[in-house]
Write a protein that holds these residues in place. Sequence first.
Motif, short mmCIF file in Angstrom:
data_model
loop_
_atom_site.label_atom_id
_atom_site.label_comp_id
_atom_site.label_asym_id
_atom_site.label_seq_id
_atom_site.Cartn_x
_atom_site.Cartn_y
_atom_site.Cartn_z
N GLY A 13 35.70 39.19 -15.43
CA GLY A 13 34.62 39.45 -16.37
C GLY A 13 35.10 40.26 -17.55
N LEU A 14 34.36 41.34 -17.88
CA LEU A 14 34.70 42.17 -19.04
C LEU A 14 36.13 42.68 -18.97
N ALA A 15 36.53 43.13 -17.77
CA ALA A 15 37.87 43.69 -17.63
C ALA A 15 38.95 42.64 -17.86
N GLU A 16 38.65 41.40 -17.46
CA GLU A 16 39.65 40.33 -17.60
C GLU A 16 39.96 40.02 -19.05
N THR A 17 39.01 40.31 -19.94
CA THR A 17 39.27 40.01 -21.35
C THR A 17 40.48 40.79 -21.86
N SER A 18 40.76 41.93 -21.22
CA SER A 18 41.92 42.71 -21.65
C SER A 18 43.22 41.93 -21.41
N LEU A 19 43.21 41.05 -20.42
CA LEU A 19 44.39 40.23 -20.16
C LEU A 19 44.52 39.13 -21.22
N VAL A 77 47.62 40.61 -36.36
CA VAL A 77 47.38 41.42 -37.56
C VAL A 77 46.63 42.70 -37.22
N ARG A 78 45.63 42.57 -36.36
CA ARG A 78 44.85 43.78 -36.04
C ARG A 78 45.72 44.78 -35.29
N THR A 79 46.61 44.28 -34.42
CA THR A 79 47.44 45.21 -33.65
C THR A 79 48.31 46.04 -34.57
N LEU A 99 41.58 56.05 -27.17
CA LEU A 99 41.57 54.58 -27.17
C LEU A 99 40.39 54.14 -26.30
N LEU A 100 39.28 53.78 -26.96
CA LEU A 100 38.08 53.36 -26.21
C LEU A 100 38.26 51.93 -25.73
N ALA A 101 37.90 51.68 -24.46
CA ALA A 101 38.06 50.34 -23.89
C ALA A 101 39.51 49.89 -24.07
N CYS A 102 40.44 50.70 -23.58
CA CYS A 102 41.87 50.50 -23.89
C CYS A 102 42.43 49.21 -23.29
N GLY A 103 41.86 48.73 -22.19
CA GLY A 103 42.41 47.51 -21.58
C GLY A 103 43.91 47.63 -21.36
N MET A 104 44.66 46.65 -21.86
CA MET A 104 46.12 46.64 -21.69
C MET A 104 46.83 47.14 -22.95
N VAL A 122 40.48 55.20 -22.26
CA VAL A 122 39.14 55.10 -21.65
C VAL A 122 38.86 53.65 -21.28
N ASP A 123 38.52 53.42 -20.03
CA ASP A 123 38.11 52.07 -19.59
C ASP A 123 37.56 52.19 -18.18
N PHE A 124 37.17 51.05 -17.60
CA PHE A 124 36.74 51.04 -16.20
C PHE A 124 37.88 51.54 -15.30
N ASP A 152 32.26 54.29 -17.60
CA ASP A 152 31.58 53.11 -18.11
C ASP A 152 30.97 53.50 -19.46
N LEU A 153 31.32 52.77 -20.49
CA LEU A 153 30.88 53.13 -21.84
C LEU A 153 29.37 52.99 -22.02
N ARG A 154 28.69 52.44 -21.02
CA ARG A 154 27.22 52.39 -21.08
C ARG A 154 26.61 53.67 -20.51
N ASP A 155 27.45 54.50 -19.86
CA ASP A 155 26.97 55.76 -19.29
C ASP A 155 27.32 56.92 -20.24
N ALA A 176 38.54 51.75 -31.48
CA ALA A 176 37.64 50.86 -30.72
C ALA A 176 38.03 49.43 -31.06
N GLU A 177 39.05 48.95 -30.38
CA GLU A 177 39.63 47.63 -30.69
C GLU A 177 39.12 46.60 -29.68
N GLY A 178 38.70 45.45 -30.18
CA GLY A 178 38.24 44.38 -29.28
C GLY A 178 37.01 44.78 -28.51
N LEU A 179 36.16 45.57 -29.11
CA LEU A 179 35.02 46.13 -28.37
C LEU A 179 33.67 45.89 -29.05
C1 SAM Z 1 38.73 42.53 -25.22
S1 SAM Z 1 39.29 43.84 -24.19
C2 SAM Z 1 40.08 44.86 -25.41
C3 SAM Z 1 41.08 45.80 -24.80
C4 SAM Z 1 41.89 46.62 -25.79
N1 SAM Z 1 41.09 47.47 -26.61
C5 SAM Z 1 42.74 45.71 -26.66
O1 SAM Z 1 42.39 45.41 -27.79
O2 SAM Z 1 43.77 45.27 -26.15
C6 SAM Z 1 37.79 44.73 -23.86
C7 SAM Z 1 37.98 45.92 -22.96
O3 SAM Z 1 36.72 46.61 -22.93
C8 SAM Z 1 36.53 47.15 -21.64
N2 SAM Z 1 35.10 47.38 -21.45
C9 SAM Z 1 34.10 46.51 -21.71
N3 SAM Z 1 32.92 47.07 -21.40
C10 SAM Z 1 33.18 48.31 -20.95
C11 SAM Z 1 32.37 49.38 -20.47
N4 SAM Z 1 31.06 49.26 -20.40
N5 SAM Z 1 32.96 50.53 -20.07
C12 SAM Z 1 34.32 50.65 -20.14
N6 SAM Z 1 35.14 49.67 -20.59
C13 SAM Z 1 34.58 48.53 -20.98
C14 SAM Z 1 37.07 46.05 -20.73
O4 SAM Z 1 37.37 46.52 -19.43
C15 SAM Z 1 38.31 45.62 -21.51
O5 SAM Z 1 39.43 46.36 -21.13
#
Ligand code: SAM
Length: 305
Positions: A13-19, A77-79, A99-104, A122-124, A152-155, A176-179
Amino acid sequence: MTQADERAEGLTGLAETSLGVAFLRDLEHQRADRLFADPFARLFLDAAGDVGASWTNVPSGPAGLGFIDLMADQVAVRTVALDTALLEAAAAGRTQVVLLACGMDARAYRLDWPAGTRVFQVDFAAVLDFRTRALRAAGARPRCEVVDVATDLRDDWGAALRAAGFDPTARTAWLAEGLVYGLPSVAADGLLDAISALSAPGSTLALDHGEDGELLRAARTAVSPDFTDLWQGGPRTELDVWFRRGGWAPLIRDIGLVAVEYGRPTPKAFDPRRAGTGRGWLIQAMRQPLPAGDVPQGLAGASAP
Ligand SMILES: C[S@@+](CC[C@H](N)C(=O)[O-])C[C@H]1O[C@@H](n2cnc3c(N)ncnc32)[C@H](O)[C@@H]1O
């Protein structure tokens, strides 16, 4: 546990988008004319096994373009542009980086940070655990102090950040990249409010934003129907109004124009000459009031609200 938490647990789901982003960064890393090096992207994909392998270029939509075709240049380009924005902010004294929602995002490991830089990731919890395990197994060493903040960024993530040692009185470089485009407008407003409440004057905020389009939507569905509605639109108002209302002076640049600076074509998903696309932007903003004589280079054109 909510449904979203359960999905995050398994790096789906949301976390997988980081991959997906890691997949795109690895593609760029492999290019002879790459804009940046990110050897960690492949590390994460290998650690994810089958989940990482699902990010292939499935042709889709009327133009027959897959997700990778549409997004590769945007992520490249964004990176590099956001790397530059963060390093400039840190060089100008903002050694507290979030780094909000840092993913990978491997910036803590691959960028040359000034001494004393502290990067909050910051991430799950599941995402942070996954990436920590992969990096440790490879013997990777960060090039700055790293603090993981599982939330959780909703909390009330601000409380979690402060509990982890974040200092709201210090100037911060936020990313806040990809968020933002993945958030409904109310959540996007809430995110900016929360960032603003934690930002001393002179803090910077860098992010990418983009509109959805028919081509991108079809391409996401072709990767997985779970991703069809991933784009939620983000801010409802014009971007400059959104930033200024929150007390930020923004520099908003069309992704196509930034791409030219790096010798790349307009990313296909955000090319106005192509039917079924939206617009895309890169934004750097500074929290007002601006301390005199302390404007990072990339923000020199940003005007006060
Ligand atoms: C598209 S990825 C972008 C990751 C990173 N910023 C990048 O550009 O490589 C979105 C990221 O947002 C995180 N994310 C989405 N909703 C979230 C939430 N409510 N709380 C924490 N992390 C969240 C996902 O786990 C995922 O790692």
